[in-house]
Design a protein around this motif. Structure first.
Motif, PDB file in Angstrom:
ATOM      1  N   ARG A 182       0.849  -1.211   0.000  1.00 61.53           N
ATOM      2  CA  ARG A 182       0.000   0.000   0.000  1.00 61.53           C
ATOM      3  C   ARG A 182       0.876   1.250   0.000  1.00 61.53           C
ATOM      4  O   ARG A 182       1.688   1.447   0.906  1.00 61.53           O
ATOM      5  CB  ARG A 182      -0.935   0.025   1.203  1.00 61.53           C
ATOM      6  N   HIS A 183       0.700   2.083  -1.022  1.00 64.30           N
ATOM      7  CA  HIS A 183       1.296   3.419  -1.061  1.00 64.30           C
ATOM      8  C   HIS A 183       0.143   4.408  -1.103  1.00 64.30           C
ATOM      9  O   HIS A 183      -0.798   4.237  -1.884  1.00 64.30           O
ATOM     10  CB  HIS A 183       2.177   3.602  -2.299  1.00 64.30           C
ATOM     11  N   ARG A 184       0.233   5.449  -0.281  1.00 63.24           N
ATOM     12  CA  ARG A 184      -0.916   6.351  -0.196  1.00 63.24           C
ATOM     13  C   ARG A 184      -0.477   7.779   0.136  1.00 63.24           C
ATOM     14  O   ARG A 184       0.463   7.980   0.918  1.00 63.24           O
ATOM     15  CB  ARG A 184      -1.879   5.859   0.886  1.00 63.24           C
ATOM     16  N   THR A 185      -1.150   8.756  -0.467  1.00 60.48           N
ATOM     17  CA  THR A 185      -0.985  10.167  -0.118  1.00 60.48           C
ATOM     18  C   THR A 185      -2.212  10.612   0.659  1.00 60.48           C
ATOM     19  O   THR A 185      -3.340  10.424   0.209  1.00 60.48           O
ATOM     20  CB  THR A 185      -0.832  11.039  -1.377  1.00 60.48           C
ATOM     21  N   LEU A 186      -1.979  11.179   1.838  1.00 65.72           N
ATOM     22  CA  LEU A 186      -3.089  11.626   2.683  1.00 65.72           C
ATOM     23  C   LEU A 186      -3.151  13.143   2.709  1.00 65.72           C
ATOM     24  O   LEU A 186      -2.115  13.818   2.631  1.00 65.72           O
ATOM     25  CB  LEU A 186      -2.937  11.075   4.098  1.00 65.72           C
ATOM     26  N   PRO A 187      -4.368  13.701   2.842  1.00 68.02           N
ATOM     27  CA  PRO A 187      -4.521  15.156   2.821  1.00 68.02           C
ATOM     28  C   PRO A 187      -4.223  15.765   4.191  1.00 68.02           C
ATOM     29  O   PRO A 187      -4.002  15.055   5.173  1.00 68.02           O
ATOM     30  CB  PRO A 187      -5.992  15.335   2.464  1.00 68.02           C
ATOM     31  N   GLY A 188      -4.250  17.079   4.243  1.00 67.11           N
ATOM     32  CA  GLY A 188      -4.047  17.786   5.501  1.00 67.11           C
ATOM     33  C   GLY A 188      -2.637  18.316   5.620  1.00 67.11           C
ATOM     34  O   GLY A 188      -1.666  17.628   5.286  1.00 67.11           O
ATOM     35  N   ASP A 189      -2.504  19.550   6.087  1.00 65.75           N
ATOM     36  CA  ASP A 189      -1.180  20.150   6.234  1.00 65.75           C
ATOM     37  C   ASP A 189      -0.401  19.489   7.361  1.00 65.75           C
ATOM     38  O   ASP A 189      -0.969  19.016   8.352  1.00 65.75           O
ATOM     39  CB  ASP A 189      -1.304  21.647   6.492  1.00 65.75           C
ATOM     40  N   TYR A 190       0.910  19.497   7.200  1.00 66.65           N
ATOM     41  CA  TYR A 190       1.835  18.924   8.174  1.00 66.65           C
ATOM     42  C   TYR A 190       2.883  19.986   8.478  1.00 66.65           C
ATOM     43  O   TYR A 190       3.374  20.666   7.577  1.00 66.65           O
ATOM     44  CB  TYR A 190       2.484  17.668   7.591  1.00 66.65           C
ATOM     45  N   PHE A 191       3.233  20.147   9.760  1.00 64.31           N
ATOM     46  CA  PHE A 191       4.086  21.239  10.210  1.00 64.31           C
ATOM     47  C   PHE A 191       5.271  20.699  11.003  1.00 64.31           C
ATOM     48  O   PHE A 191       5.159  19.677  11.672  1.00 64.31           O
ATOM     49  CB  PHE A 191       3.310  22.184  11.135  1.00 64.31           C
ATOM     50  N   SER A 192       6.382  21.430  10.965  1.00 70.14           N
ATOM     51  CA  SER A 192       7.537  21.071  11.784  1.00 70.14           C
ATOM     52  C   SER A 192       8.119  22.306  12.460  1.00 70.14           C
ATOM     53  O   SER A 192       8.231  23.377  11.856  1.00 70.14           O
ATOM     54  CB  SER A 192       8.628  20.398  10.946  1.00 70.14           C
ATOM     55  N   VAL A 193       8.468  22.130  13.721  1.00 65.96           N
ATOM     56  CA  VAL A 193       9.173  23.130  14.515  1.00 65.96           C
ATOM     57  C   VAL A 193      10.599  22.629  14.696  1.00 65.96           C
ATOM     58  O   VAL A 193      10.806  21.520  15.189  1.00 65.96           O
ATOM     59  CB  VAL A 193       8.504  23.317  15.889  1.00 65.96           C
ATOM     60  N   THR A 194      11.580  23.420  14.295  1.00 70.19           N
ATOM     61  CA  THR A 194      12.975  23.021  14.465  1.00 70.19           C
ATOM     62  C   THR A 194      13.521  23.589  15.765  1.00 70.19           C
ATOM     63  O   THR A 194      13.041  24.606  16.276  1.00 70.19           O
ATOM     64  CB  THR A 194      13.844  23.518  13.305  1.00 70.19           C
ATOM     65  N   SER A 195      14.543  22.944  16.292  1.00 68.25           N
ATOM     66  CA  SER A 195      15.144  23.445  17.527  1.00 68.25           C
ATOM     67  C   SER A 195      15.768  24.820  17.321  1.00 68.25           C
ATOM     68  O   SER A 195      15.774  25.647  18.241  1.00 68.25           O
ATOM     69  CB  SER A 195      16.184  22.453  18.049  1.00 68.25           C
ATOM     70  N   GLU A 196      16.276  25.101  16.108  1.00 65.40           N
ATOM     71  CA  GLU A 196      16.853  26.422  15.831  1.00 65.40           C
ATOM     72  C   GLU A 196      15.796  27.516  15.941  1.00 65.40           C
ATOM     73  O   GLU A 196      16.014  28.546  16.586  1.00 65.40           O
ATOM     74  CB  GLU A 196      17.495  26.450  14.439  1.00 65.40           C
ATOM     75  N   ARG A 197      14.642  27.302  15.292  1.00 65.19           N
ATOM     76  CA  ARG A 197      13.576  28.297  15.358  1.00 65.19           C
ATOM     77  C   ARG A 197      13.047  28.408  16.786  1.00 65.19           C
ATOM     78  O   ARG A 197      12.777  29.507  17.277  1.00 65.19           O
ATOM     79  CB  ARG A 197      12.454  27.903  14.390  1.00 65.19           C
ATOM     80  N   PHE A 198      12.872  27.276  17.439  1.00 68.32           N
ATOM     81  CA  PHE A 198      12.388  27.261  18.812  1.00 68.32           C
ATOM     82  C   PHE A 198      13.309  28.087  19.712  1.00 68.32           C
ATOM     83  O   PHE A 198      12.848  28.936  20.496  1.00 68.32           O
ATOM     84  CB  PHE A 198      12.314  25.816  19.304  1.00 68.32           C
ATOM     85  N   ALA A 199      14.614  27.848  19.607  1.00 68.58           N
ATOM     86  CA  ALA A 199      15.574  28.561  20.449  1.00 68.58           C
ATOM     87  C   ALA A 199      15.524  30.060  20.195  1.00 68.58           C
ATOM     88  O   ALA A 199      15.576  30.863  21.141  1.00 68.58           O
ATOM     89  CB  ALA A 199      16.983  28.022  20.197  1.00 68.58           C
ATOM     90  N   ALA A 200      15.403  30.463  18.935  1.00 67.13           N
ATOM     91  CA  ALA A 200      15.379  31.892  18.609  1.00 67.13           C
ATOM     92  C   ALA A 200      14.153  32.576  19.203  1.00 67.13           C
ATOM     93  O   ALA A 200      14.250  33.652  19.805  1.00 67.13           O
ATOM     94  CB  ALA A 200      15.413  32.076  17.094  1.00 67.13           C
ATOM     95  N   VAL A 201      12.987  31.942  19.070  1.00 67.87           N
ATOM     96  CA  VAL A 201      11.750  32.544  19.566  1.00 67.87           C
ATOM     97  C   VAL A 201      11.733  32.588  21.090  1.00 67.87           C
ATOM     98  O   VAL A 201      11.382  33.618  21.695  1.00 67.87           O
ATOM     99  CB  VAL A 201      10.527  31.773  19.030  1.00 67.87           C
ATOM    100  N   ILE A 202      12.117  31.501  21.737  1.00 60.74           N
ATOM    101  CA  ILE A 202      12.096  31.448  23.200  1.00 60.74           C
ATOM    102  C   ILE A 202      13.125  32.404  23.788  1.00 60.74           C
ATOM    103  O   ILE A 202      12.858  33.112  24.771  1.00 60.74           O
ATOM    104  CB  ILE A 202      12.341  30.017  23.704  1.00 60.74           C
ATOM    105  N   THR A 203      14.302  32.477  23.191  1.00 58.90           N
ATOM    106  CA  THR A 203      15.346  33.377  23.688  1.00 58.90           C
ATOM    107  C   THR A 203      14.891  34.830  23.614  1.00 58.90           C
ATOM    108  O   THR A 203      15.081  35.615  24.557  1.00 58.90           O
ATOM    109  CB  THR A 203      16.648  33.184  22.894  1.00 58.90           C
ATOM    110  N   GLN A 204      14.276  35.210  22.504  1.00 61.17           N
ATOM    111  CA  GLN A 204      13.793  36.584  22.360  1.00 61.17           C
ATOM    112  C   GLN A 204      12.661  36.881  23.342  1.00 61.17           C
ATOM    113  O   GLN A 204      12.619  37.954  23.949  1.00 61.17           O
ATOM    114  CB  GLN A 204      13.320  36.831  20.930  1.00 61.17           C
ATOM    115  N   ALA A 205      11.759  35.942  23.509  1.00 59.77           N
ATOM    116  CA  ALA A 205      10.616  36.168  24.391  1.00 59.77           C
ATOM    117  C   ALA A 205      11.033  36.257  25.859  1.00 59.77           C
ATOM    118  O   ALA A 205      10.471  37.039  26.629  1.00 59.77           O
ATOM    119  CB  ALA A 205       9.591  35.046  24.210  1.00 59.77           C
ATOM    120  N   MET A 206      12.025  35.468  26.262  1.00 65.39           N
ATOM    121  CA  MET A 206      12.375  35.384  27.676  1.00 65.39           C
ATOM    122  C   MET A 206      13.365  36.445  28.122  1.00 65.39           C
ATOM    123  O   MET A 206      13.352  36.849  29.288  1.00 65.39           O
ATOM    124  CB  MET A 206      12.943  33.989  27.988  1.00 65.39           C
TER     125      MET A 206
END
Length: 390
Positions: free
Chosen positions: A79-103
């Motif tokens: 079985r090979h299948r494509t499923l609908p719906g958006d998929y998202f990823s948070v990277t540690s680099e982006r996470f660190a930048a946002v948290i560092t600025q906020a804190m």
């Protein structure tokens, strides 16, 4: 400052999201994150599906999202299948930048806690910091009261010599050699010439050799025709996949210490995904007026116990996956699941299965021996007892 409203021990996903939401909603609070590493977030990639979060949750989480794709693929032997719906990823680099600025000054890195109590933290340099409440987010704590398998993985981010041709993630490619358990390769296309490739195993214990996993990734890339050029980074992890347990006894071990994330047992029992539940906990704490350690412990415990009850069916499925049939045939369970309706699969990831969904998943002849499936479902499998003693 030596006294705070809240101190977060560990700057990982769950604690970072709680602190970020409090900064957004209640900026007057004095909050501090203590992180042993050089930056919050460590070295991870956290992903989630469109339907895992509400529109409002997507809104405030948006600054952390580094990648978004439309749809995703799964691959199994038949079985090979494509499923609908958006998929998202948070990277540690982006996470660190946002948290560092906020804190701002509310973030201390390179500091380790030698002692944590509900109202104080002792650091490795001898300082003791106090707070109205301390939240411990230092990762999963194994317990004699939880029976759990593992989703162990090693991921490598590669730049390629030529474009890979992928337009969406491959969440599971289980056409690979199973190597004695349920194994699949997970791939995220980060740019036309960059991929995150993870070799993932659902196994009884995390006893994998990283050298072997690196070789698996190289072999898989070669099979796909991807010409690896430069290794950008490498990440690894071992997520708990719960089969059974006593949640109240697990919480009694916490001894009134507020905790978060995997340490609080807040993760999807089957997939190991933790971001949606971390978001929900962050919102619950941001609405909590009483931030005393006792009130927070009660809030987090009740949240976790609610999720434990809600995920009973997922633990049943896990037992069927781990205990019924041969380990190298576990892929058959997942292949059958991915033949079901798109909406059911989306609700599965979101942890929002309906009774009709559960009936549909169990309907028909199981792709494992019926007797073993029944014993696994009823918690009477001899393999479960052996599992618990290991």
């Amino acid at each position: 400052m030596q006294h705070w409203d809240l101190i977060f021990v560990g700057g990982g996903l769950a604690n970072g999201l709680i602190a970020l939401r409090l900064r957004q909603q209640r900026p007057e609070l004095r909050i501090l994150i203590l992180e042993a590493g050089a930056r919050p977030g460590g070295n991870h990639t956290w992903s989630f599906h469109q339907d895992d979060l509400s529109a409002e949750q997507h809104r405030w989480l948006a600054p952390l999202v580094a990648y978004r794709w439309s749809g995703y693929d799964v691959r199994f032997p038949t079985r090979h299948r494509t499923l609908p719906g958006d998929y998202f990823s948070v990277t540690s680099e982006r996470f660190a930048a946002v948290i560092t600025q906020a804190m701002g000054d509310g973030l201390l890195t390179g500091v380790s806690a030698t002692r944590v109590t509900p109202e104080a933290v002792t650091l490795d340099d001898g300082r003791t910091l106090t707070a109205t409440a301390v939240i411990d987010g230092r990762g999963y704590r194994p317990s004699a009261h939880l029976i759990a398998g593992r989703q162990a993985f090693l991921g490598q981010q590669w730049r390629l010599r030529q474009p890979h041709g992928l337009t969406r993630p491959i969440l599971m490619d289980a056409t690979v050699d199973q190597r004695g358990g349920y194994r699949f390769v997970y791939t995220l296309p980060l740019s036309p010439t960059e991929l995150l490739i993870e070799d993932t195993h659902y196994i009884d214990r995390a006893t994998l050799d990283n050298t072997v996993l690196r070789q698996h990734i190289a072999e898989y890339a070669q099979q796909q025709g991807w010409m690896l050029d430069r290794l950008v980074r490498e990440e690894q992890g071992s997520l708990p996949i719960t089969l059974a347990g006593n949640a109240r006894a697990f919480w009694n071990e916490a001894q009134d210490q507020p905790c978060s994330g995997l340490r609080a047992g807040l993760f999807h029992a089957t997939t190991g995904y933790s971001l949606p539940q971390a978001v929900q906990l962050a919102e619950a704490i941001s609405r909590q007026q009483d931030l005393s350690c006792a009130a927070l412990f009660d809030l987090i415990q009740q949240t976790a116990l609610h999720q434990w009850r809600k995920q009973r069916f997922f633990r049943l499925l896990n037992r069927m996956l781990f205990l019924a049939g041969r380990p190298d045939r576990r892929w058959q369970v997942m292949q059958r699941f991915y033949g079901l309706h798109d909406g059911l699969i989306a609700r599965f990831y979101a942890g929002q299965l309906r009774l009709t969904d559960m009936a549909r998943i169990l309907m028909g002849k199981p792709p494992v021996p019926v007797g073993e499936a029944l014993r696994a479902a009823l918690n009477s499998s001899s393999r479960l007892r052996a599992f618990n003693n290991e």
